[in-house]
Design a protein around this motif. Structure first.
Motif, PDB file in Angstrom:
ATOM      1  N   VAL A  43       0.831  -1.205   0.000  1.00  0.00           N
ATOM      2  CA  VAL A  43       0.000   0.000   0.000  1.00  0.00           C
ATOM      3  C   VAL A  43       0.872   1.264   0.000  1.00  0.00           C
ATOM      4  O   VAL A  43       0.672   2.171  -0.818  1.00  0.00           O
ATOM      5  CB  VAL A  43      -0.951   0.014   1.218  1.00  0.00           C
ATOM      6  N   ILE A  44       1.847   1.294   0.915  1.00  0.00           N
ATOM      7  CA  ILE A  44       2.691   2.493   1.027  1.00  0.00           C
ATOM      8  C   ILE A  44       3.463   2.711  -0.280  1.00  0.00           C
ATOM      9  O   ILE A  44       3.567   3.839  -0.785  1.00  0.00           O
ATOM     10  CB  ILE A  44       3.662   2.376   2.242  1.00  0.00           C
ATOM     11  N   THR A  45       3.981   1.618  -0.839  1.00  0.00           N
ATOM     12  CA  THR A  45       4.711   1.726  -2.105  1.00  0.00           C
ATOM     13  C   THR A  45       3.793   2.269  -3.202  1.00  0.00           C
ATOM     14  O   THR A  45       4.191   3.139  -3.981  1.00  0.00           O
ATOM     15  CB  THR A  45       5.265   0.345  -2.515  1.00  0.00           C
ATOM     16  N   ASN A  46       2.573   1.757  -3.241  1.00  0.00           N
ATOM     17  CA  ASN A  46       1.606   2.225  -4.246  1.00  0.00           C
ATOM     18  C   ASN A  46       1.359   3.727  -4.104  1.00  0.00           C
ATOM     19  O   ASN A  46       1.385   4.475  -5.087  1.00  0.00           O
ATOM     20  CB  ASN A  46       0.306   1.416  -4.097  1.00  0.00           C
ATOM     21  N   LEU A  47       1.160   4.173  -2.844  1.00  0.00           N
ATOM     22  CA  LEU A  47       0.863   5.596  -2.628  1.00  0.00           C
ATOM     23  C   LEU A  47       2.060   6.471  -3.018  1.00  0.00           C
ATOM     24  O   LEU A  47       1.900   7.503  -3.676  1.00  0.00           O
ATOM     25  CB  LEU A  47       0.461   5.852  -1.174  1.00  0.00           C
ATOM     26  N   ILE A  48       3.265   6.037  -2.627  1.00  0.00           N
ATOM     27  CA  ILE A  48       4.444   6.854  -2.944  1.00  0.00           C
ATOM     28  C   ILE A  48       4.735   6.821  -4.448  1.00  0.00           C
ATOM     29  O   ILE A  48       5.050   7.846  -5.056  1.00  0.00           O
ATOM     30  CB  ILE A  48       5.675   6.425  -2.098  1.00  0.00           C
ATOM     31  N   ASN A  49       4.575   5.633  -5.070  1.00  0.00           N
ATOM     32  CA  ASN A  49       4.762   5.559  -6.531  1.00  0.00           C
ATOM     33  C   ASN A  49       3.793   6.469  -7.264  1.00  0.00           C
ATOM     34  O   ASN A  49       4.165   7.135  -8.236  1.00  0.00           O
ATOM     35  CB  ASN A  49       4.584   4.125  -7.031  1.00  0.00           C
ATOM     36  N   ASN A  50       2.541   6.475  -6.799  1.00  0.00           N
ATOM     37  CA  ASN A  50       1.547   7.368  -7.411  1.00  0.00           C
ATOM     38  C   ASN A  50       1.974   8.821  -7.262  1.00  0.00           C
ATOM     39  O   ASN A  50       1.866   9.618  -8.193  1.00  0.00           O
ATOM     40  CB  ASN A  50       0.176   7.192  -6.756  1.00  0.00           C
ATOM     41  N   ALA A  51       2.456   9.164  -6.053  1.00  0.00           N
ATOM     42  CA  ALA A  51       2.901  10.539  -5.794  1.00  0.00           C
ATOM     43  C   ALA A  51       4.026  10.906  -6.764  1.00  0.00           C
ATOM     44  O   ALA A  51       4.064  12.015  -7.318  1.00  0.00           O
ATOM     45  CB  ALA A  51       3.363  10.675  -4.347  1.00  0.00           C
ATOM     46  N   GLN A  52       4.922   9.933  -7.021  1.00  0.00           N
ATOM     47  CA  GLN A  52       6.040  10.195  -7.946  1.00  0.00           C
ATOM     48  C   GLN A  52       5.539  10.345  -9.375  1.00  0.00           C
ATOM     49  O   GLN A  52       6.009  11.184 -10.135  1.00  0.00           O
ATOM     50  CB  GLN A  52       7.048   9.041  -7.862  1.00  0.00           C
ATOM     51  N   LYS A  53       4.547   9.504  -9.705  1.00  0.00           N
ATOM     52  CA  LYS A  53       4.035   9.469 -11.070  1.00  0.00           C
ATOM     53  C   LYS A  53       3.271  10.751 -11.411  1.00  0.00           C
ATOM     54  O   LYS A  53       3.314  11.231 -12.538  1.00  0.00           O
ATOM     55  CB  LYS A  53       3.083   8.271 -11.174  1.00  0.00           C
ATOM     56  N   TYR A  54       2.544  11.283 -10.408  1.00  0.00           N
ATOM     57  CA  TYR A  54       1.667  12.427 -10.683  1.00  0.00           C
ATOM     58  C   TYR A  54       2.157  13.743 -10.085  1.00  0.00           C
ATOM     59  O   TYR A  54       1.377  14.590  -9.702  1.00  0.00           O
ATOM     60  CB  TYR A  54       0.230  12.109 -10.219  1.00  0.00           C
ATOM     61  N   SER A  55       3.482  13.866  -9.938  1.00  0.00           N
ATOM     62  CA  SER A  55       4.015  15.171  -9.532  1.00  0.00           C
ATOM     63  C   SER A  55       5.338  15.392 -10.270  1.00  0.00           C
ATOM     64  O   SER A  55       5.983  14.431 -10.700  1.00  0.00           O
ATOM     65  CB  SER A  55       4.191  15.244  -8.006  1.00  0.00           C
ATOM     66  N   PRO A  56       5.747  16.660 -10.438  1.00  0.00           N
ATOM     67  CA  PRO A  56       6.946  16.933 -11.246  1.00  0.00           C
ATOM     68  C   PRO A  56       8.200  16.303 -10.618  1.00  0.00           C
ATOM     69  O   PRO A  56       8.290  16.191  -9.388  1.00  0.00           O
ATOM     70  CB  PRO A  56       7.058  18.469 -11.189  1.00  0.00           C
ATOM     71  N   PRO A  57       9.160  15.868 -11.444  1.00  0.00           N
ATOM     72  CA  PRO A  57      10.405  15.304 -10.916  1.00  0.00           C
ATOM     73  C   PRO A  57      11.072  16.294  -9.956  1.00  0.00           C
ATOM     74  O   PRO A  57      10.942  17.502 -10.126  1.00  0.00           O
ATOM     75  CB  PRO A  57      11.261  15.102 -12.166  1.00  0.00           C
ATOM     76  N   ASN A  58      11.727  15.736  -8.946  1.00  0.00           N
ATOM     77  CA  ASN A  58      12.467  16.527  -7.945  1.00  0.00           C
ATOM     78  C   ASN A  58      11.578  17.320  -6.986  1.00  0.00           C
ATOM     79  O   ASN A  58      12.088  18.044  -6.148  1.00  0.00           O
ATOM     80  CB  ASN A  58      13.449  17.493  -8.601  1.00  0.00           C
ATOM     81  N   SER A  59      10.243  17.206  -7.129  1.00  0.00           N
ATOM     82  CA  SER A  59       9.389  17.906  -6.154  1.00  0.00           C
ATOM     83  C   SER A  59       9.343  17.099  -4.855  1.00  0.00           C
ATOM     84  O   SER A  59       9.846  15.973  -4.786  1.00  0.00           O
ATOM     85  CB  SER A  59       7.993  18.120  -6.731  1.00  0.00           C
ATOM     86  N   ASN A  60       8.731  17.710  -3.843  1.00  0.00           N
ATOM     87  CA  ASN A  60       8.754  17.101  -2.509  1.00  0.00           C
ATOM     88  C   ASN A  60       7.609  16.117  -2.301  1.00  0.00           C
ATOM     89  O   ASN A  60       6.493  16.339  -2.771  1.00  0.00           O
ATOM     90  CB  ASN A  60       8.630  18.182  -1.435  1.00  0.00           C
ATOM     91  N   ILE A  61       7.916  15.045  -1.568  1.00  0.00           N
ATOM     92  CA  ILE A  61       6.882  14.116  -1.108  1.00  0.00           C
ATOM     93  C   ILE A  61       7.089  13.961   0.400  1.00  0.00           C
ATOM     94  O   ILE A  61       8.214  13.734   0.854  1.00  0.00           O
ATOM     95  CB  ILE A  61       6.986  12.752  -1.831  1.00  0.00           C
TER      96      ILE A  61
END
Lengths: 492, 119
Positions: free
Chosen positions: A390-408
């Protein structure tokens, strides 16, 4: 005189025979002397031997069923007062304990306005009563069956008048009540809908199954699309019409069963789209693997060895992608079958979350991921492997749908209800009208243009199922172009 | 002079594999994972061949092909469409592509098509 007496005697004999053959008993009641006389047939009807009946009003009531006794007394009294003919049905209990239904017809005999007595006949109607009761019982059973089935049922005559309908049919077509359907014409039941067949042709009512059955006298089944004229809501309905044959060869009534199969049709459509998408999703990594293998061969032929290892890593990566995809598909199947099993262990969430996030950072450092985890250790019983998914899915989604190098930002908090894990990104966000939808399976289906880029949309569906299985929930808050926050809440 | 091939696919793995393969065979390759960046590049640089995936992020390869084939300056650039989507052959042909290769394809097939088209 002798001849007359003989004639009277034979006439009496003949009527006795007739009465006996018809199982009809005769009775006479002299009120003054309280003497009741019964014919042998009447004694037999009461289960008594010839001459066994006591002969008084009291004796008569000895056999009457206690449940009918008062009713019968009142009836006799009323008849005596009004001095008219009467007939009544009541039960008696015969000596062997058996209950019989009797019907008595009586006539008051009066002299100068005073009731002297009564005469009459009485016969056993138990068999008829049994049939009546059986029919009533069957009717009640059928009504109960009709009312309890989910399918709508109507019975129509040739004019299209509905002479019977169940609640389900009223509900199906949005009728305010059952009484608004029965005795109406079928046209008024369908009045809010445009009706189409499977070929998408508009169907007039005289081409609907009932009309066909009246013509062909045979069962008819067909599938229709009902579109509400105002709301445009669609219903797929299977209608099966069966004739009720009257007499030799004419159709008296038609019984119609309406089965709402909207969900079935929709599921089938989704499955077809899904299969197409699955094929597409599986072919992409396979295409890459094949292309890299082709490239490897080219380089081996040219004896260029320096890039082989890098190409093999790429093949491996694509194989991993396939494995992941197939794993997700199997999870979806498991969840749909209700067979998602958890293996929970007591876990120190603080160090667990730190470890999961640092593993993700190693695999993909496209974004700046920071964690905020409290010092005080929070324990919870979780399935670590599933929660990592679940956590991996959420973080991967965050990476996929936000600009590179932005903050998570990943943070862990505890409140009175349990523990919450937040994953916040500074990405494109999700419009509010999609907040619920994105947790649904194949949520990307619908907009065909986006099919390719967004994949099958299994991730959040699986994540939500895993969290629900833990007794928790997963919440999204998001603003378009500001970012999204997914919060997992788990009971501690 | 090396033939210049533009490869457009938002699946970065296949983009990388095709690009390396064509470079290995002596082509000059520029890869794009976003359709609009490709269109900008094409406008100012032209190409000898375009390899285009059917479904791109927010863009449809068939629509892009129609645009190219309508433009008198670009309509002679051959377009080779690739896709893992089967069953849309009709609409692919209608868009005016010069060839279609379903994914997954064989590297030799790809090279033959590229050699045939990039003249």
């Amino acid at each position: 005189m002798r001849v007359d007496a003989q004639l009277v005697k034979s006439q009496k004999k003949a009527s006795e025979m007739a009465l006996s053959a018809g199982n009809i008993g005769i009775w006479e009641w002299n009120i003054e002397t309280d003497k009741i006389t019964w014919s042998p047939e009447l004694e037999r009807i009461h289960g008594l031997k010839k001459g066994e009946f006591g002969g008084s009003f009291k004796d008569y009531f000895k056999n009457v069923h206690p449940g009918d006794s008062n009713k019968l007394k009142k009836f006799i009294n009323d008849a005596l007062k009004k001095k008219n003919k009467y007939h009544v049905q009541y039960r008696v209990i015969i000596p062997n304990g058996q209950i019989r239904w009797l019907e008595a017809h009586g006539q008051i005999i009066t002299k100068k306005g005073k009731a002297l007595g009564m005469v009459g006949v009485c016969f056993d109607i138990s068999a008829q009563k049994k049939i009546e009761e059986d029919i009533m019982q069957t009717t009640r059973q059928l009504k109960a069956v009709f009312q309890s089935v989910p399918e709508g049922i109507t019975v129509e005559n040739q004019k299209g008048e509905i002479i019977y309908a169940n609640e389900a049919v009223a509900q199906l077509f949005g009728a305010p009540s059952l009484s608004a359907v029965v005795s109406q014409n079928i046209k008024s039941l369908f009045k809010n809908y445009n009706i189409f067949n499977e070929k998408n042709e508009k169907v007039p009512l005289d081409m609907m199954p009932a009309a066909i059955v009246f013509k062909t006298k045979r069962d008819h089944k067909a599938r229709y699309l009902f579109i509400h004229k105002k709301t445009k809501e669609q219903m797929w309905i299977d209608i099966t019409a069966t004739p009720v044959i009257k007499g030799e060869d004419s159709v008296g009534l038609v019984v119609k069963v309406f089965q709402d199969i909207t969900q079935v049709v929709e599921d089938q459509r989704q499955r077809e789209i899904y299969l197409g998408l699955v094929g597409h999703e599986l072919k992409n990594p396979l295409a890459s693997i094949k292309a890299y293998v082709g490239l490897l061969k080219l380089r081996l032929e040219k004896k260029e060895y320096d890039k082989l290892s890098e190409n093999m890593d790429s093949i491996n990566e694509q194989a991993e992608r396939l494995i992941h995809l197939i794993g997700d598909m199997m999870d979806v199947t498991r969840i749909q079958a209700g067979k998602l099993e958890l293996h929970k262990t007591k876990t120190d969430l603080n160090s667990y979350v730190r470890k999961v996030v640092s593993d993700i950072k190693v695999a993909n450092n496209s974004h700046k991921i920071s964690t905020r985890i409290p010092k005080k250790i929070i324990y919870a019983k979780v399935d670590k492997q599933r929660l990592t998914q679940v956590i991996t899915n959420l973080i991967n989604n965050a990476q996929k749908y936000s600009p590179p190098n932005s903050n998570i930002y990943v943070s862990l908090t505890k409140n009175k209800d349990g523990v919450c894990l937040n994953v916040r990104d500074c990405g494109y966000g999700v419009p509010k009208n999609q907040w619920r939808q994105i947790f649904q399976l194949y949520s990307q289906i619908g907009s065909k243009k986006d099919l390719r880029t967004k994949g099958l949309g299994m991730g959040l569906f699986i994540s939500r199922a895993i969290i629900k299985a833990h007794g928790g929930k997963i919440i999204l808050k998001s603003k378009v172009n500001k970012g999204s926050t997914f919060t997992i809440c788990l009971p501690v | 002079m090396k033939k210049h091939v533009l490869v457009v696919d938002d699946d970065t793995a296949i983009l990388d594999a095709i690009s390396q393969t064509l470079e290995e065979k002596g082509y000059k390759v520029t890869g794009f994972s976003r359709g609009h960046l490709f269109l900008q590049f094409l406008e100012s640089n032209g190409a000898d061949l375009i390899i285009l995936d059917m479904f791109l992020r927010g863009m449809d390869g068939r629509e892009i092909t129609k645009l190219i084939k309508k433009d008198k300056n670009k309509k002679n650039i051959p377009v080779l469409m690739i896709s893992a989507q089967s069953g849309e052959v009709g609409s692919i042909a209608e868009s005016g592509v010069d060839a279609f290769l379903p994914k997954p394809f064989d590297t030799l097939e790809l090279l033959q098509e590229v050699e045939r088209l990039a003249v």
